[in-house]
Scaffold this motif. Structure first.
Motif, PDB file in Angstrom:
ATOM      1  N   MET A   1       0.861  -1.180   0.000  1.00  0.00           N
ATOM      2  CA  MET A   1       0.000   0.000   0.000  1.00  0.00           C
ATOM      3  C   MET A   1       0.903   1.237   0.000  1.00  0.00           C
ATOM      4  N   GLN A   2       0.851   2.045  -1.060  1.00  0.00           N
ATOM      5  CA  GLN A   2       1.706   3.204  -1.243  1.00  0.00           C
ATOM      6  C   GLN A   2       0.900   4.491  -1.067  1.00  0.00           C
ATOM      7  N   PRO A   3       1.398   5.418  -0.221  1.00  0.00           N
ATOM      8  CA  PRO A   3       0.677   6.678  -0.040  1.00  0.00           C
ATOM      9  C   PRO A   3       0.742   7.530  -1.295  1.00  0.00           C
ATOM     10  N   VAL A   4      -0.359   8.199  -1.580  1.00  0.00           N
ATOM     11  CA  VAL A   4      -0.408   9.104  -2.729  1.00  0.00           C
ATOM     12  C   VAL A   4      -0.439  10.540  -2.227  1.00  0.00           C
ATOM     13  N   ARG A   5      -1.444  10.837  -1.417  1.00  0.00           N
ATOM     14  CA  ARG A   5      -1.561  12.153  -0.803  1.00  0.00           C
ATOM     15  C   ARG A   5      -2.492  12.037   0.403  1.00  0.00           C
ATOM     16  N   GLY A   6      -2.135  12.627   1.502  1.00  0.00           N
ATOM     17  CA  GLY A   6      -2.962  12.569   2.699  1.00  0.00           C
ATOM     18  C   GLY A   6      -3.249  11.132   3.108  1.00  0.00           C
ATOM     19  N   SER A   7      -4.529  10.798   3.181  1.00  0.00           N
ATOM     20  CA  SER A   7      -4.945   9.452   3.562  1.00  0.00           C
ATOM     21  C   SER A   7      -5.343   8.617   2.350  1.00  0.00           C
ATOM     22  N   THR A   8      -4.908   9.038   1.173  1.00  0.00           N
ATOM     23  CA  THR A   8      -5.189   8.294  -0.045  1.00  0.00           C
ATOM     24  C   THR A   8      -3.995   7.420  -0.396  1.00  0.00           C
ATOM     25  N   TYR A   9      -4.308   6.149  -0.707  1.00  0.00           N
ATOM     26  CA  TYR A   9      -3.241   5.180  -0.959  1.00  0.00           C
ATOM     27  C   TYR A   9      -3.530   4.428  -2.266  1.00  0.00           C
ATOM     28  N   THR A  10      -2.403   3.946  -2.878  1.00  0.00           N
ATOM     29  CA  THR A  10      -2.503   3.008  -3.991  1.00  0.00           C
ATOM     30  C   THR A  10      -2.348   1.615  -3.417  1.00  0.00           C
ATOM     31  N   VAL A  11      -3.346   0.749  -3.641  1.00  0.00           N
ATOM     32  CA  VAL A  11      -3.383  -0.562  -3.017  1.00  0.00           C
ATOM     33  C   VAL A  11      -3.230  -1.644  -4.086  1.00  0.00           C
ATOM     34  N   TYR A  12      -2.280  -2.546  -3.844  1.00  0.00           N
ATOM     35  CA  TYR A  12      -2.144  -3.713  -4.729  1.00  0.00           C
ATOM     36  C   TYR A  12      -3.220  -4.719  -4.319  1.00  0.00           C
ATOM     37  N   VAL A  13      -3.976  -5.221  -5.258  1.00  0.00           N
ATOM     38  CA  VAL A  13      -5.109  -6.086  -4.974  1.00  0.00           C
ATOM     39  C   VAL A  13      -4.685  -7.558  -5.035  1.00  0.00           C
ATOM     40  N   SER A  14      -4.597  -8.174  -3.872  1.00  0.00           N
ATOM     41  CA  SER A  14      -4.401  -9.623  -3.809  1.00  0.00           C
ATOM     42  C   SER A  14      -5.769 -10.289  -3.746  1.00  0.00           C
ATOM     43  N   LEU A  15      -5.781 -11.599  -3.813  1.00  0.00           N
ATOM     44  CA  LEU A  15      -7.059 -12.316  -3.753  1.00  0.00           C
ATOM     45  C   LEU A  15      -7.770 -12.042  -2.435  1.00  0.00           C
ATOM     46  N   GLU A  16      -7.012 -12.050  -1.320  1.00  0.00           N
ATOM     47  CA  GLU A  16      -7.612 -11.827  -0.008  1.00  0.00           C
ATOM     48  C   GLU A  16      -8.191 -10.427   0.105  1.00  0.00           C
ATOM     49  N   ILE A  17      -7.434  -9.431  -0.417  1.00  0.00           N
ATOM     50  CA  ILE A  17      -7.924  -8.050  -0.352  1.00  0.00           C
ATOM     51  C   ILE A  17      -9.154  -7.876  -1.227  1.00  0.00           C
ATOM     52  N   ASP A  33     -18.395   2.293   8.662  1.00  0.00           N
ATOM     53  CA  ASP A  33     -17.588   2.051   9.857  1.00  0.00           C
ATOM     54  C   ASP A  33     -16.168   1.611   9.529  1.00  0.00           C
ATOM     55  N   SER A  34     -15.937   1.160   8.294  1.00  0.00           N
ATOM     56  CA  SER A  34     -14.648   0.556   7.958  1.00  0.00           C
ATOM     57  C   SER A  34     -13.527   1.560   7.773  1.00  0.00           C
ATOM     58  N   GLY A  35     -13.882   2.787   7.407  1.00  0.00           N
ATOM     59  CA  GLY A  35     -12.846   3.785   7.126  1.00  0.00           C
ATOM     60  C   GLY A  35     -12.360   3.744   5.691  1.00  0.00           C
ATOM     61  N   PHE A  36     -12.897   2.834   4.869  1.00  0.00           N
ATOM     62  CA  PHE A  36     -12.507   2.730   3.464  1.00  0.00           C
ATOM     63  C   PHE A  36     -13.429   3.614   2.607  1.00  0.00           C
ATOM     64  N   HIS A  37     -12.795   4.344   1.668  1.00  0.00           N
ATOM     65  CA  HIS A  37     -13.572   5.171   0.746  1.00  0.00           C
ATOM     66  C   HIS A  37     -13.039   4.915  -0.662  1.00  0.00           C
ATOM     67  N   PHE A  38     -13.866   4.257  -1.509  1.00  0.00           N
ATOM     68  CA  PHE A  38     -13.463   3.891  -2.867  1.00  0.00           C
ATOM     69  C   PHE A  38     -14.466   4.502  -3.840  1.00  0.00           C
ATOM     70  N   ALA A  39     -13.926   5.328  -4.756  1.00  0.00           N
ATOM     71  CA  ALA A  39     -14.803   6.067  -5.664  1.00  0.00           C
ATOM     72  C   ALA A  39     -15.335   5.211  -6.804  1.00  0.00           C
ATOM     73  N   GLY A  40     -14.657   4.131  -7.102  1.00  0.00           N
ATOM     74  CA  GLY A  40     -15.074   3.290  -8.215  1.00  0.00           C
ATOM     75  C   GLY A  40     -16.123   2.278  -7.790  1.00  0.00           C
ATOM     76  N   ASN A  41     -16.225   1.210  -8.567  1.00  0.00           N
ATOM     77  CA  ASN A  41     -17.164   0.141  -8.221  1.00  0.00           C
ATOM     78  C   ASN A  41     -16.416  -1.180  -8.124  1.00  0.00           C
ATOM     79  N   CYS A  42     -17.106  -2.202  -7.685  1.00  0.00           N
ATOM     80  CA  CYS A  42     -16.464  -3.495  -7.400  1.00  0.00           C
ATOM     81  C   CYS A  42     -15.844  -4.117  -8.654  1.00  0.00           C
ATOM     82  N   HIS A  43     -16.347  -3.804  -9.831  1.00  0.00           N
ATOM     83  CA  HIS A  43     -15.820  -4.420 -11.053  1.00  0.00           C
ATOM     84  C   HIS A  43     -14.403  -3.939 -11.351  1.00  0.00           C
TER      85      HIS A  43
END
Length: 377
Positions: A1-17, A33-43
């Protein structure tokens, strides 16, 4: 997980993630409640790819994620109550797992120990995380302990203490004794050391509480035995007194009968009026002696029954109060002595009655010559 800016990160997607994010993003209750914010969709979440997302701190109500058990114990609010959900990273343990590490087992025992002390304390201050006792003033035992305290906790001693404190018999007294023992063991320590000392020395706490309860129960048994013995003594003494009081009037008749027999019988040489008087007086004395003898036999049998009751009751006390014989031995010895005395008195009176009858017979025969001549001529 690499920081981009502030609390935004680039995340490598493994099967578990991928699987975990899919579950979170599809759950409208869990996502906020999770603290995750993803602008895209699951696809867009593809195994082996990367995504950009903002990661904030999760809501604490979800539980505790701790690096180790020591880390977990350092969190707020866990000293008094186990969190419903927590995860220990070093041993991959989740609080709902069936297989529980020994340190967590001991931790749960410490919480039981706190609950046991709470019942004996004046109250538990949850905000200050302290047990409050009162004896000559306020006495605080802050609930502070660490991983080392938990690791040496004696679960067997806790079970023994739990057995001692359980049950309704002497419940209040046992709680008071435990509170006094806690104060006695920790009064010389600083407040911050008190609970840790109790956790490390719970076996000593149990031993002293057990000794205190044994002393209390012995005193209680002694007082109970004294009370029952006193009641039995009063009842038995009343019965013994009644044995003598019932024949007191008849006892006074012995010297009267003797005096009548000796003073009213006069010498006569013929079958005249004096002969009749002598005979009536003699037979009156004989009837009196027979009636008194029957009464004495009845009183003797009553004493025998009382003696049997005393022996039976003494054996019962020996079984029930074998640890406190001093509560009843002296009383029973006194009752037995009185029984012996009154039995001896009844026997002596019986002998005296027989002597009165014999004296009356001799006096009658000697002074009533027609009877004397008929017997000895």
């Amino acid at each position: 997980m690499q920081p981009v800016r502030g609390s935004t990160y680039t995340v490598y997607v493994s099967l578990e993630i991928k699987e975990s994010l899919g579950l979170i993003l599809d759950d409208d209750d869990a996502l906020p409640d999770s603290g995750f914010h993803f602008a895209g969709n699951c696809h867009e979440i593809v195994e082996g790819g990367t995504i950009e997302m903002r990661v904030d701190s999760p809501r604490l109500g979800l539980g505790i994620l701790a690096n180790s058990f020591s880390d977990y114990l350092s969190r707020a609010g866990v000293a008094l109550k186990e969190k419903n959900h927590f995860f220990l990273k070093d041993c991959s343990f989740y609080s709902k797992d069936d297989v529980v590490p020994l340190e967590v087992v001991s931790y749960r025992s410490v919480l039981r120990f706190i609950g046991l002390l709470e019942e004996s304390a004046y109250y538990l201050d949850e905000k200050a995380e302290a047990l409050i006792f009162y004896k000559d003033g306020r006495f605080e035992v802050p609930v502070k302990y660490g991983h080392q305290d938990v690791s040496v906790f004696d679960n067997a001693a806790l079970e023994k203490l739990h057995v001692l404190m359980s049950g309704k018999l002497h419940e209040e007294q046992k709680r008071s004794l435990l509170a006094e023992t806690v104060i006695e063991l920790t009064a010389s320590l600083s407040p911050s050391e008190r609970f840790s000392y109790l956790v490390k020395n719970i076996d000593e706490l149990y031993s002293k509480a057990q000794v205190g309860y044994n002393l209390f129960s012995t005193d209680f048994t002694y007082e109970k035995a004294k009370e029952e013995v006193h009641t039995f003594k009063l009842e038995t003494t009343s019965r013994l007194h009644k044995v003598i009081s019932e024949i007191q009037t008849q006892l006074l008749g012995i010297p009267i009968a003797t005096f009548i027999a000796l003073s009213q019988i006069k010498r006569t040489n013929a079958l005249d009026a004096q002969f009749a008087i002598n005979t009536v007086i003699f037979f009156g004395a004989v009837v009196f002696c027979l009636l008194l003898g029957g009464l004495l036999v009845n009183q003797y049998l009553t004493l025998t029954t009382i003696e049997a009751d005393v022996k039976r009751q003494r054996k019962a006390f020996e079984k029930r109060f074998e640890t406190t014989p001093e509560a009843y031995v002296g009383v029973f010895d006194g009752i037995c002595s009185r029984l012996v005395f009154q039995t001896g008195a009844i026997v002596s009176i019986a002998v005296l009655t027989v002597l009165v009858a014999l004296i009356s017979l001799v006096f009658y025969v000697v002074h009533t010559r027609p009877i004397f001549d008929a017997l000895f001529s």
